[in-house]
Design an enzyme around this catalytic site. Sequence first.
Site, mmCIF file in Angstrom:
data_model
loop_
_atom_site.group_PDB
_atom_site.id
_atom_site.type_symbol
_atom_site.label_atom_id
_atom_site.label_comp_id
_atom_site.label_asym_id
_atom_site.label_seq_id
_atom_site.Cartn_x
_atom_site.Cartn_y
_atom_site.Cartn_z
ATOM 1 N N SER A 98 -14.988 -41.382 36.919
ATOM 2 C CA SER A 98 -13.707 -41.873 36.417
ATOM 3 C C SER A 98 -13.271 -41.087 35.187
ATOM 4 C CB SER A 98 -13.818 -43.361 36.053
ATOM 5 O OG SER A 98 -14.094 -44.145 37.191
ATOM 6 N N GLU B 298 -8.145 -42.668 46.334
ATOM 7 C CA GLU B 298 -8.125 -44.045 45.831
ATOM 8 C C GLU B 298 -7.861 -44.089 44.323
ATOM 9 O OE1 GLU B 298 -11.499 -45.218 49.175
ATOM 10 O OE2 GLU B 298 -12.040 -45.030 47.050
ATOM 11 N N PRO B 299 -6.673 -43.688 43.896
ATOM 12 C CA PRO B 299 -6.348 -43.743 42.461
ATOM 13 C C PRO B 299 -6.084 -45.167 41.998
ATOM 14 C CG PRO B 299 -4.428 -43.087 43.707
ATOM 15 C CD PRO B 299 -5.563 -43.163 44.693
ATOM 16 N N ARG C 249 -13.768 -52.215 26.961
ATOM 17 C CA ARG C 249 -14.086 -50.811 27.232
ATOM 18 C C ARG C 249 -14.640 -50.077 26.010
ATOM 19 N NH1 ARG C 249 -10.760 -47.310 28.152
ATOM 20 N NH2 ARG C 249 -12.046 -46.038 29.555
ATOM 21 N N TYR D 18 -18.104 -48.317 26.697
ATOM 22 C CA TYR D 18 -18.098 -46.872 26.892
ATOM 23 C C TYR D 18 -17.803 -46.060 25.637
ATOM 24 C CZ TYR D 18 -17.014 -48.762 31.556
ATOM 25 O OH TYR D 18 -17.000 -49.483 32.704
ATOM 26 N N CYS E 151 -17.950 -62.850 17.154
ATOM 27 C CA CYS E 151 -19.165 -62.795 16.341
ATOM 28 C C CYS E 151 -20.103 -61.737 16.911
ATOM 29 C CB CYS E 151 -19.831 -64.170 16.314
ATOM 30 S SG CYS E 151 -21.138 -64.310 15.099
ATOM 31 N N GLU E 152 -19.712 -60.475 16.737
ATOM 32 C CA GLU E 152 -20.418 -59.362 17.350
ATOM 33 C C GLU E 152 -20.003 -58.091 16.623
ATOM 34 O OE1 GLU E 152 -22.637 -57.002 19.227
ATOM 35 O OE2 GLU E 152 -22.629 -58.991 20.146
ATOM 36 N N TYR F 162 -8.404 -51.743 33.575
ATOM 37 C CA TYR F 162 -9.763 -52.139 33.188
ATOM 38 C C TYR F 162 -9.843 -52.971 31.917
ATOM 39 C CZ TYR F 162 -11.024 -48.844 36.799
ATOM 40 O OH TYR F 162 -11.124 -48.196 37.996
#
Length: 478
Positions: free
Chosen positions: A233, A311-312, A354, A358, A385-386, A415
């Site tokens: 991707s 398959e876009p 994302r 990533y 809380c992260e 996404y």
Amino acid sequence: MASTASAVIPAAPDDANALAPTVWPAGAVRDDAGRIVVGGVDATTLAERYGTPLYVLDEQVVRDRAERTRVAFETAARSIGSDATVYYAGKAFLSGAIVRWVTEAGLRVDVCTGGELAVALAAGAPPERIGFHGNNKSIAEIERAVEVGLGSIVLDSEAEIERVAEAAARAGRVQAVRLRVNSGVHASTHEFLATAHEDQKFGVTLDRAVELGARIRAHASLEFLGLHCHIGSQIFDSAGFAESAERLLAAHAALSAVAPVPELNLGGGFGIAYTESDDPTPIERIADGIATAIEAACHAHGVPVPRLAFEPGRTIVGPAGITLYTVGTIKPVPIEGAWRHYVSVDGGMSDNLRTALYGADYTVRIASRVSTAEPALVRVVGKHCESGDVVVDTGYLPHDVQPGDLVAVAATGAYCQPLSNNYNHVPRPPVVAVRDGEARVIVRGETIEDLLARDAGLEASARPAPTTAKSASEGTTE
């Protein structure tokens, strides 16, 4: 969790208000009041009507990009004496409205779960124009796909050959199938986005393609369409697709020596610009590059050029979307002799996962006004809380950004909504479509009441009565 720390801090922009046309939805502008306008509707009006966080999708941009992509691949295929079938990859973002937009633009729909299949069917996509992916399709999902007469099922493993063949035989149908193959081509992308190397969960190895293709043909209940591959991707050029096609065509030629193989499916993964530094090749040049490579490989192997399929997903819906947030707190933090301003917003990794997954890059701008203040280095973070709850790792906003400002993050059409979640019991935002100055909800947002209603451990009497205040799910729906 992936680190979101940037190795290099980019130089400050000349104008922290500017909307780069390669990043923002086509036609996005600022009005006389400095507000970002998408699809003819300004960001402030959208936030006041629907609340924030808010996914905003420009319908016309989706429709235009779907048609442009289809035409690009059809034209390239015709130039080498073939034709092309283009599927919209529903995993990028799927809803009833999206299905209608892309099918009206002439695309088919690709799904990978029973839930996605249900949405596509409910939205009116013809079953024969739907393809079904997935590395672990349940028997129930396979039987449903066969029952409704799905156009194709991608066989992702040796076991699925028998499962689909048996389901089709029980239903008295002949099911068209493709075989997913790992070509060994590694896309220039994040490790978890590369999907054609050998040590991963999708597909079968290339050296087994001929053997398994023959096994598929041995079943009277299956029709073998051809090989399928997806190399990854967020890919910016055609080189990886061309190399993958050349490798696949060796197996394609061996299978063609026994019986015709009508199709070659090269998947999707075409990239978009998330920042001004991103420079994806126009889809027309990518399509032409792939077609040229396929023609040469077919000539070398002495086989006819097959029908092509693609398959876009991201390239169609990603650039059409923005996400709106309201700024809550701002915290200057010293870094290496400078200052980074942590700008906290009312969403975060629950609406955009994302960046945490990533290390994805994004572009942010103040959406409710313009400013003459100098650009300030910012990290846009969420309310969760992260410590990895980051939306925009490294960006610039005017130095006078303040609580209550509305900010927009570009290129969030793909996404983000599909990966949304309820971490810390935060309701998922609505999706609003804009077009020609009109706005409407196409996916309703959740409320706290929705979250509590799902908790079977709460007595009904303990749940609060539905609020009468405006919620993020209000508005005209499609």
